[in-house]
Design an enzyme around this catalytic site. Structure first.
Site, mmCIF file in Angstrom:
data_model
loop_
_atom_site.group_PDB
_atom_site.id
_atom_site.type_symbol
_atom_site.label_atom_id
_atom_site.label_comp_id
_atom_site.label_asym_id
_atom_site.label_seq_id
_atom_site.Cartn_x
_atom_site.Cartn_y
_atom_site.Cartn_z
ATOM 1 N N SER A 61 0.783 -1.106 0.167
ATOM 2 C CA SER A 61 -0.121 0.072 -0.035
ATOM 3 C C SER A 61 0.901 1.349 -0.045
ATOM 4 O O SER A 61 0.303 2.438 -0.168
ATOM 5 C CB SER A 61 -0.862 -0.063 1.191
ATOM 6 N N THR A 119 -1.630 2.629 4.543
ATOM 7 C CA THR A 119 -0.800 3.777 4.310
ATOM 8 C C THR A 119 0.158 4.091 5.701
ATOM 9 O O THR A 119 -0.512 3.820 6.655
ATOM 10 C CB THR A 119 -1.757 5.018 4.497
ATOM 11 N N THR A 135 1.511 6.861 0.518
ATOM 12 C CA THR A 135 0.591 6.012 0.146
ATOM 13 C C THR A 135 0.456 5.729 -1.466
ATOM 14 O O THR A 135 1.148 6.853 -2.112
ATOM 15 C CB THR A 135 -0.751 6.280 0.889
ATOM 16 N N ARG A 183 -7.411 10.160 -9.079
ATOM 17 C CA ARG A 183 -7.934 10.376 -7.753
ATOM 18 C C ARG A 183 -6.481 10.643 -6.562
ATOM 19 O O ARG A 183 -5.693 10.199 -6.821
ATOM 20 C CB ARG A 183 -8.593 9.017 -7.312
ATOM 21 N N VAL A 184 -7.058 11.578 -5.882
ATOM 22 C CA VAL A 184 -6.085 11.918 -4.788
ATOM 23 C C VAL A 184 -6.779 11.506 -3.350
ATOM 24 O O VAL A 184 -8.017 11.935 -3.093
ATOM 25 C CB VAL A 184 -5.695 13.438 -4.978
ATOM 26 N N GLY A 185 -6.104 10.964 -2.409
ATOM 27 C CA GLY A 185 -6.728 10.600 -1.223
ATOM 28 C C GLY A 185 -6.401 11.552 -0.136
ATOM 29 O O GLY A 185 -5.966 12.844 -0.103
ATOM 30 N N ASP A 186 -6.673 11.028 1.000
ATOM 31 C CA ASP A 186 -6.434 11.955 2.415
ATOM 32 C C ASP A 186 -5.116 12.317 2.483
ATOM 33 O O ASP A 186 -4.722 13.380 2.992
ATOM 34 C CB ASP A 186 -7.181 11.463 3.369
ATOM 35 N N THR A 206 -5.220 6.886 8.876
ATOM 36 C CA THR A 206 -5.556 5.779 7.800
ATOM 37 C C THR A 206 -6.586 5.230 7.268
ATOM 38 O O THR A 206 -7.325 5.325 8.189
ATOM 39 C CB THR A 206 -4.233 4.625 7.987
ATOM 40 N N GLY A 207 -6.800 4.847 6.195
ATOM 41 C CA GLY A 207 -8.059 4.418 5.957
ATOM 42 C C GLY A 207 -8.872 4.621 4.534
ATOM 43 O O GLY A 207 -8.069 5.162 3.823
ATOM 44 N N ASP A 208 -10.182 4.754 4.640
ATOM 45 C CA ASP A 208 -10.662 5.036 3.246
ATOM 46 C C ASP A 208 -10.720 6.626 3.421
ATOM 47 O O ASP A 208 -11.555 7.478 3.706
ATOM 48 C CB ASP A 208 -12.311 4.514 3.482
ATOM 49 N N GLY A 209 -9.696 7.047 2.494
ATOM 50 C CA GLY A 209 -9.366 8.477 2.555
ATOM 51 C C GLY A 209 -10.391 9.421 1.734
ATOM 52 O O GLY A 209 -10.682 10.545 1.836
HETATM 53 C C1 SD4 Z 1 -5.838 6.748 0.739
HETATM 54 N N1 SD4 Z 1 -5.897 6.688 3.214
HETATM 55 O O1 SD4 Z 1 -5.413 7.003 -0.207
HETATM 56 C C2 SD4 Z 1 -5.460 6.417 2.047
HETATM 57 C C3 SD4 Z 1 -5.104 4.884 1.857
HETATM 58 C C4 SD4 Z 1 -4.822 4.051 3.380
HETATM 59 O O2 SD4 Z 1 -4.670 2.577 4.752
HETATM 60 O O3 SD4 Z 1 -4.601 5.090 4.265
HETATM 61 N N2 SD4 Z 1 -4.772 3.038 3.701
HETATM 62 O O4 SD4 Z 1 -7.160 6.694 0.924
#
Ligand code: SD4
Length: 338
Positions: A67, A198, A216, A226-229, A249-252
């Site tokens: 990841s 991440t 990440t 796409r850009v995450g958090d 971390t997680g669903d950004g």
């Molecule tokens: C994202 N937050 O791009 C990141 C991915 C992530 O644990 O944190 N994974 O959404």
């Protein structure tokens, strides 16, 4: 009370609080080598920024859980793109890159954005050009593994994907898509909690100076661009040497709507302890998205730290790493999700 008893009571209280001491390195997930790399930098007199950069780069090189770094999370076109940020909690300077292409060391480029421009974030191809000018080498980030993930996805009619309200029906067919006339009900693709780790890292030196960073490759099969958090200040991480730091971390796609790292740091500034601050940041998101996948780590300027995560099927406990001199090796910590 005899002095020895007072001493014993004091030590017991400190133990109950969870050994707060500085310097401190804390990072998301069980990425032990990253913690050790950052800790080694601090021990050899490096700055907190050096520590965070070294820790995140360790994961980039090791492709932590697939990841972080090259060769993971191919997007809809099969390409791996990277997001990263670094923040100096003394000066509030930030450097970030998003949708970075063909450069492995995303955290290094983020630091170059901070130190060699007046900007905060560079994105996509232009970030690559900047990186090359700064001496980073451009190379293909595809590996046999990422190519395989992509090929399997194509074979499976591009399932799953992140499209909605388009035709042809995205739950049956591959891109390209066109907008569909009517908007359907809100849907959210459940996160694959096994390919989503991440690195978010916080480092404090002995004086309470703090830096935070993230790196990440985002989400597998994401829409290109796409850009995450993770590279977003206050979402993926936040650091302020007068209050504390946090990293998420997680669903950004969901988490970035709530700036959880900023919220947690502001709560700590107001006196909330790190575990409670982390919990409150998660609760805020939960109010709107009960089933989101996510976790956060928090630490304050006295070296107290904590974490919290949202309980969803398959994600009952969140692991994170800590080094603060308590032991020779980084310690694996866990928190029960709520
Ligand atoms: C994202 N937050 O791009 C990141 C991915 C992530 O644990 O944190 N994974 O959404």
């Amino acid at each position: 009370m005899p002095t020895s008893l007072m001493f014993f009571t004091l030590i017991s209280c400190l133990l109950a609080l969870g050994q707060a001491s500085l310097p401190l390195v804390i990072n998301t997930w069980s990425f032990k080598n990253a913690t050790a790399a950052a800790w080694a930098v601090l021990q050899s007199g490096g700055s907190v920024l050096d520590a965070v950069e070294a820790g995140c780069d360790c994961c980039q090189k090791e492709q932590c859980d697939g990841s972080v770094g090259y060769g993971g999370s191919p997007d809809e076109s099969g390409e791996t793109t990277l997001d990263a940020m670094i923040m100096n909690g003394n000066t509030m300077e930030v450097g970030a890159v998003a949708d970075l292409r063909r450069i492995k060391n995303a955290i290094g480029v983020a630091r170059a954005v901070m130190e060699r421009t007046e900007h905060t974030m560079l994105v996509a191809e232009s970030a690559t050009v900047f990186a090359e000018n700064m001496g980073f080498i451009a190379e293909d980030l595809t590996t046999v593994k990422s190519l395989n993930i992509f090929t399997q996805w194509l074979k499976g009619n591009c399932q799953p994907n992140y499209r909605k309200n388009v035709c042809p029906n995205p739950s049956e067919s591959c891109p390209p898509y066109k907008p569909q006339g009517k908007l359907g009900p809100k849907k959210h693709l459940p996160t694959n909690i096994h390919s989503h780790d991440t690195i978010g890292m916080i480092a404090f030196d002995q004086y309470g100076h703090v830096a935070a960073g993230t790196s990440t490759n985002g989400r597998t099969h994401k829409v290109p661009g796409r850009v995450g958090d993770s590279p977003i200040v206050g979402a993926g991480a936040y650091a302020d040497s007068s209050a504390g730091a946090a990293a998420a971390t997680g669903d950004g796609d969901i988490m970035m709507r709530f700036l959880p790292s900023y919220l947690a740091v502001e709560l700590m500034r107001a006196g909330t302890d790190p575990s409670a601050a982390c919990k409150m940041a998660i609760s805020r998101i939960k109010r709107h998205y009960v089933g989101f996948f996510g976790a956060i780590i928090c630490a304050n300027t006295t070296g107290h730290y904590g974490a919290a995560c949202n309980k969803v099927p398959g994600f009952l406990q969140f692991h994170y790493m800590v080094s603060n001199g308590e032991s020779d090796e980084p310690l694996l910590k866990s928190v029960d999700c709520f």
